[in-house]
Write a protein that holds these residues in place. Structure first.
Motif, PDB file in Angstrom:
ATOM      1  N   ARG A 108       0.836  -1.203   0.000  1.00  0.00           N
ATOM      2  CA  ARG A 108       0.000   0.000   0.000  1.00  0.00           C
ATOM      3  C   ARG A 108       0.871   1.253   0.000  1.00  0.00           C
ATOM      4  NH1 ARG A 108      -4.702   1.230   4.471  1.00  0.00           N
ATOM      5  NH2 ARG A 108      -5.037   3.378   3.876  1.00  0.00           N
ATOM      6  N   GLU A 110       3.840   1.613  -1.180  1.00  0.00           N
ATOM      7  CA  GLU A 110       4.543   1.816  -2.460  1.00  0.00           C
ATOM      8  C   GLU A 110       3.703   2.681  -3.399  1.00  0.00           C
ATOM      9  OE1 GLU A 110       4.288  -1.109  -0.926  1.00  0.00           O
ATOM     10  OE2 GLU A 110       5.819  -2.532  -1.577  1.00  0.00           O
ATOM     11  N   LEU A 111       2.396   2.411  -3.375  1.00  0.00           N
ATOM     12  CA  LEU A 111       1.501   3.192  -4.241  1.00  0.00           C
ATOM     13  C   LEU A 111       1.496   4.661  -3.826  1.00  0.00           C
ATOM     14  CD1 LEU A 111      -1.813   1.342  -5.149  1.00  0.00           C
ATOM     15  CD2 LEU A 111      -0.253   2.557  -6.637  1.00  0.00           C
ATOM     16  N   LEU A 112       1.461   4.880  -2.529  1.00  0.00           N
ATOM     17  CA  LEU A 112       1.489   6.263  -2.030  1.00  0.00           C
ATOM     18  C   LEU A 112       2.795   6.948  -2.415  1.00  0.00           C
ATOM     19  CD1 LEU A 112       0.067   6.275   1.604  1.00  0.00           C
ATOM     20  CD2 LEU A 112      -0.770   7.556  -0.342  1.00  0.00           C
ATOM     21  N   LEU A 113       3.894   6.199  -2.264  1.00  0.00           N
ATOM     22  CA  LEU A 113       5.208   6.779  -2.552  1.00  0.00           C
ATOM     23  C   LEU A 113       5.413   7.040  -4.042  1.00  0.00           C
ATOM     24  CD1 LEU A 113       7.471   4.678  -0.134  1.00  0.00           C
ATOM     25  CD2 LEU A 113       6.590   6.978   0.215  1.00  0.00           C
ATOM     26  N   SER A 114       4.644   6.333  -4.882  1.00  0.00           N
ATOM     27  CA  SER A 114       4.797   6.525  -6.331  1.00  0.00           C
ATOM     28  C   SER A 114       4.089   7.801  -6.814  1.00  0.00           C
ATOM     29  CB  SER A 114       4.248   5.313  -7.091  1.00  0.00           C
ATOM     30  OG  SER A 114       2.838   5.317  -7.085  1.00  0.00           O
ATOM     31  N   LYS A 115       3.344   8.432  -5.919  1.00  0.00           N
ATOM     32  CA  LYS A 115       2.649   9.673  -6.285  1.00  0.00           C
ATOM     33  C   LYS A 115       3.595  10.871  -6.075  1.00  0.00           C
ATOM     34  CE  LYS A 115      -0.830   7.281  -7.243  1.00  0.00           C
ATOM     35  NZ  LYS A 115      -1.063   7.022  -8.663  1.00  0.00           N
ATOM     36  N   PRO A 116       3.336  11.973  -6.762  1.00  0.00           N
ATOM     37  CA  PRO A 116       4.257  13.123  -6.626  1.00  0.00           C
ATOM     38  C   PRO A 116       4.100  13.850  -5.293  1.00  0.00           C
ATOM     39  CG  PRO A 116       2.480  13.654  -8.132  1.00  0.00           C
ATOM     40  CD  PRO A 116       2.272  12.226  -7.743  1.00  0.00           C
ATOM     41  N   LEU A 117       4.364  13.126  -4.225  1.00  0.00           N
ATOM     42  CA  LEU A 117       4.241  13.687  -2.877  1.00  0.00           C
ATOM     43  C   LEU A 117       5.563  13.524  -2.153  1.00  0.00           C
ATOM     44  CD1 LEU A 117       0.986  11.785  -1.846  1.00  0.00           C
ATOM     45  CD2 LEU A 117       1.098  14.090  -2.740  1.00  0.00           C
ATOM     46  N   ARG A 118       5.808  14.413  -1.212  1.00  0.00           N
ATOM     47  CA  ARG A 118       7.001  14.248  -0.376  1.00  0.00           C
ATOM     48  C   ARG A 118       6.626  13.308   0.760  1.00  0.00           C
ATOM     49  NH1 ARG A 118       8.898  20.026  -1.089  1.00  0.00           N
ATOM     50  NH2 ARG A 118       9.783  19.870  -3.171  1.00  0.00           N
ATOM     51  N   ARG A 119       7.599  12.564   1.206  1.00  0.00           N
ATOM     52  CA  ARG A 119       7.301  11.568   2.235  1.00  0.00           C
ATOM     53  C   ARG A 119       6.799  12.199   3.531  1.00  0.00           C
ATOM     54  NH1 ARG A 119      11.171   6.331   2.179  1.00  0.00           N
ATOM     55  NH2 ARG A 119      11.022   5.847  -0.024  1.00  0.00           N
TER      56      ARG A 119
END
Lengths: 279, 307
Positions: A108, A110-119
């Motif tokens: 789950r 990984e999908l969030l991290l693949s978006k153009p967002l900062r951690r």
């Protein structure tokens, strides 16, 4: 990027609320708060005598002694604030400990991290949503009880409302611990255990003056003091909460500052670790 | 060759360090690759070759130990680099409490899409992956194949220029696989770069123009599929093949694909190719070509990894 930030934060917060609602976490705590408000609304009866004295009855059993209304309301307020601070905190930590690692589970995240967002944005939004969720419940309970007693007795002790920021503050500190453990281990069970351990240890560590007399060596006394000063002061802040609700002056604010420092350090550590972790 | 590659890596390395550094794992070592924009690229390799780690480094889910990766010229560590990317992870766990439509909406919103565009696109994509009737159902009720198709729709929501798919056919039945392949073919025609990480060699051979084989974390081979597979076997291309016969033939072949109305079939032997030829003739189908191929991608793969 900055144009995008606000809506994305809202989307992340909305998702946490959605998850809390679907997992019954929100409804569970909301139902408990409602039950407590309804209890005071329907089952506890306060008869005000001559405007200043009152008799109290529960399930129709009347307490014969007439009491000072303002004092009675303040006592009930403090009991509710203490109950919320102790039991409510346990429930809130338990609920958050399931919500926090859920977003970080493999497959789950990984999908969030693949978006153009900062951690840090992802983690802080999740943290804020959890905090907001609990604050809403705290606010609902305190305002509800305050309104019920105000309406029944005409006594509106505004100091009772201090229980909202005081309880929310301590939850924010403990939620930082939940967040750090969740990032580190992705385990809801471990997050709950460590946070509960800190809550349980707090009243024991708070006896540092007594322990200084009982402990035999200087280094053990230093270790005890070290733990007391470093860890969040759940017990001491609880005392400050009671002082505020009862309308008493707070003699020592240090537990608030040290707990704030602890919360900030732990949350920063969680953000740093999340930034560096491989998923 | 265009100026800016869709994916470009230089000496990309990942070492998983263990406590006390006694057993460091070198998952990816010095991988330099260039995937041109608009191409279809397959990353192959045996289990543990470092394929997923490589893909995750592109998306910044895993931090490289050394080297760098760029997506359309932007350093992959920058969040901006992920804006034109659609990603379908391997073994994904889509939130079970969401509905199909809700999930598409959520991830598209995180990609910066507006509400109206999200609604329109979600309806389009649900229909495209054959899940239009399941849009309001919670994901906890979806089968694995349905989740995979929805995952693909999720990756396509914001019309990315680069689609990174980690084992896209995992858990999908043959009909679903074909459907996925057709969707990807359509995207290729629109100029979308498709990067597939898969262990299904036949699938990759049918779809990808270029492949790289990773072995023990290093690039063991890279090249165009046509050139690498110009070897043993037979490729039969026919037109006007009825569906019934196509299904029958697909059951017999090593690999099959439909391109521009033509059916391409890959046979491992001359006898099987001849039998298929007879069947096609009997049905009155037109034979475009029958060409011997030196080897299949599987042969190339086996030789490369020394199995």
């Amino acid at each position: 990027m900055s144009r995008l930030r606000l809506p994305v934060t809202v989307v992340l917060i909305r998702d946490t609320f959605h998850e809390a609602i679907v997992r019954w976490v929100f409804w569970g705590t909301f139902a408990l708060c409602t039950a407590l408000i309804l209890f005071f609304l329907f089952l506890l009866r306060i008869d005000v005598v001559e405007g200043a004295k009152a008799t109290i009855s529960l399930f129709g059993q009347k307490e014969s002694k007439a009491m000072d209304v303002a004092k009675l309301v303040r006592q009930i307020h403090s009991a509710v604030a203490a109950f919320l601070y102790m039991m409510g905190m346990f429930l809130a930590v338990f609920a958050s400990a399931t919500l926090m690692p859920a977003a970080l589970e493999r497959g789950r995240v990984e999908l969030l991290l693949s978006k153009p967002l900062r951690r840090w944005h992802i983690l802080l939004a999740r943290y804020s949503a959890n905090l907001l969720l609990v604050m809403l419940n705290i606010g609902y309970l305190i305002l509800g009880v305050w309104a019920v007693f105000g309406w029944k007795t005409g006594v509106w002790h505004a100091s009772f409302l201090y229980a909202i920021p005081a309880t929310a503050f301590m939850f924010a500190v403990l939620l930082a611990v939940v967040t750090l453990v969740a990032v580190f281990s992705e385990s809801a069970a471990l997050a709950t255990m460590i946070t509960f351990a800190m809550m349980v240890m707090s009243p024991i560590l708070a006896q540092h003056k007594l322990m200084a007399k009982l402990l035999s060596s200087e280094w053990t006394r230093q270790v005890w003091r070290g733990f007391y000063h470093a860890l969040p002061k759940f017990f001491d802040v609880g005392g400050i909460n009671m002082d505020l609700v009862m309308g008493r002056a707070v003699s020592n604010w240090a537990p608030v500052w040290t707990s704030t420092a602890f919360g900030l350090v732990v949350l920063s550590a969680a953000l740093f670790l999340f930034q560096k972790r491989d998923y | 060759m265009s100026e800016t590659a869709a994916v470009e890596t230089h000496d990309l390395t990942k070492v998983y360090r263990t406590l006390l550094r006694r057993r460091d794992v070198r998952a990816v070592e010095g991988v330099s690759l260039r995937v041109e924009a608009g191409s279809t690229f397959g990353l192959l390799g045996p289990n543990g070759a470092g394929k997923t780690t490589f893909v995750k480094m592109l998306l910044s889910a895993v931090r490289p130990t050394a080297g760098f990766a760029r997506i359309f010229g932007v350093d992959c560590r920058r969040s901006q680099a992920r804006r034109p990317v659609g990603y379908l992870p391997e073994n994904h766990r889509l939130p079970g409490y969401m509905t199909g439509r809700g999930m598409l909406d959520y991830y598209a919103a995180l990609s910066g899409m507006g509400a109206r565009a999200r609604r329109r696109r979600a309806a389009e994509l649900l229909a495209l992956v054959g899940l239009e009737k399941w849009g309001s159902t919670r994901l906890s009720r979806y089968s694995k194949g349905m989740l995979q198709r929805l995952g693909l729709a999720q990756a396509m929501m914001h019309s990315p220029r680069l689609l990174v798919l980690d084992e896209p056919s995992d858990g999908v039945d043959p009909v679903g696989r074909r459907q996925i392949r057709e969707i990807l073919r359509e995207l290729e025609e629109r100029g979308v770069t498709v990067f597939i990480n898969s262990h299904l060699l036949a699938e990759v051979e049918l779809f990808c123009r270029e492949v790289a084989i990773l072995h023990r974390g290093r690039v063991a081979l890279v090249g165009k599929v046509k050139e690498l597979t110009a070897g043993k076997g037979y490729r039969l291309v026919a037109a006007g093949v009825p569906e019934r016969l196509e299904a029958e033939l697909r059951a017999r072949v090593a690999a099959a694909a439909r391109r521009d109305g033509l059916l391409e079939l890959q046979f491992p032997s001359r006898e099987e190719a001849n039998q298929a030829l007879d069947l096609l003739r009997r049905e009155g189908c037109e034979i475009e070509s029958l060409t011997p191929t030196t080897s299949t991608l599987e042969d190339v793969f086996m030789r490369t990894v020394n199995v």
